[in-house]
Design a protein around this motif. Sequence first.
Motif, short mmCIF file in Angstrom:
data_model
loop_
_atom_site.label_atom_id
_atom_site.label_comp_id
_atom_site.label_asym_id
_atom_site.label_seq_id
_atom_site.Cartn_x
_atom_site.Cartn_y
_atom_site.Cartn_z
N PHE A 27 -6.95 4.78 87.03
CA PHE A 27 -8.29 4.55 86.49
C PHE A 27 -8.29 3.29 85.62
O PHE A 27 -7.24 2.87 85.13
CB PHE A 27 -8.75 5.76 85.67
CG PHE A 27 -9.01 6.97 86.52
CD1 PHE A 27 -10.29 7.27 86.94
CD2 PHE A 27 -7.97 7.80 86.90
CE1 PHE A 27 -10.53 8.39 87.73
CE2 PHE A 27 -8.20 8.92 87.69
CZ PHE A 27 -9.48 9.21 88.11
N HIS A 28 -9.45 2.69 85.43
CA HIS A 28 -9.55 1.50 84.60
C HIS A 28 -9.09 1.75 83.17
O HIS A 28 -8.65 0.84 82.49
CB HIS A 28 -10.97 0.93 84.60
CG HIS A 28 -11.32 0.19 85.86
ND1 HIS A 28 -10.64 -0.94 86.27
CD2 HIS A 28 -12.25 0.43 86.80
CE1 HIS A 28 -11.15 -1.36 87.40
NE2 HIS A 28 -12.13 -0.55 87.76
N ASN A 29 -9.16 3.00 82.72
CA ASN A 29 -8.74 3.31 81.35
C ASN A 29 -7.23 3.48 81.22
O ASN A 29 -6.73 3.81 80.15
CB ASN A 29 -9.47 4.55 80.83
CG ASN A 29 -9.08 5.82 81.56
OD1 ASN A 29 -8.16 5.85 82.36
ND2 ASN A 29 -9.80 6.89 81.29
N GLY A 30 -6.50 3.28 82.32
CA GLY A 30 -5.04 3.34 82.29
C GLY A 30 -4.45 4.65 82.76
O GLY A 30 -3.25 4.74 82.98
N GLY A 31 -5.25 5.69 82.90
CA GLY A 31 -4.74 6.97 83.38
C GLY A 31 -4.33 6.88 84.84
O GLY A 31 -4.99 6.22 85.64
N VAL A 32 -3.20 7.52 85.18
CA VAL A 32 -2.73 7.57 86.56
C VAL A 32 -2.53 9.04 86.93
O VAL A 32 -1.86 9.78 86.21
CB VAL A 32 -1.41 6.79 86.75
CG1 VAL A 32 -0.92 6.89 88.18
CG2 VAL A 32 -1.60 5.33 86.35
N TYR A 33 -3.11 9.42 88.06
CA TYR A 33 -3.03 10.80 88.54
C TYR A 33 -2.61 10.80 90.00
O TYR A 33 -2.94 9.89 90.76
CB TYR A 33 -4.39 11.49 88.43
CG TYR A 33 -4.83 11.72 87.01
CD1 TYR A 33 -4.65 12.96 86.41
CD2 TYR A 33 -5.42 10.71 86.28
CE1 TYR A 33 -5.04 13.18 85.10
CE2 TYR A 33 -5.81 10.91 84.96
CZ TYR A 33 -5.63 12.15 84.38
OH TYR A 33 -6.02 12.36 83.09
#
Length: 76
Positions: A27-33
């Motif tokens: 995600f653009h906010n840095g979260g990776v799932y």
Amino acid sequence: MKRERLDSSSLASAGYDPAAHVLEVEFHNGGVYQYLEVGDEEYEEFRAAPSKGRYLNTEIKPDHPARKLTSPRRRR
């Protein structure tokens, strides 16, 4: 996993491991799932979707277990 940049307001990049059926999304906010048990056809539908964020929210998230790899960055 190698990810490709996306033209999306919420998603920065995505990659897919066809052998493991894992979709990885940054995600653009840095979260990776990672979303598990995602079939090849479903991944192709995600890639072709006009809104990848909407497709992720309506078609992938409700039906697939997920694991968080990194947390979103905090805003200061």
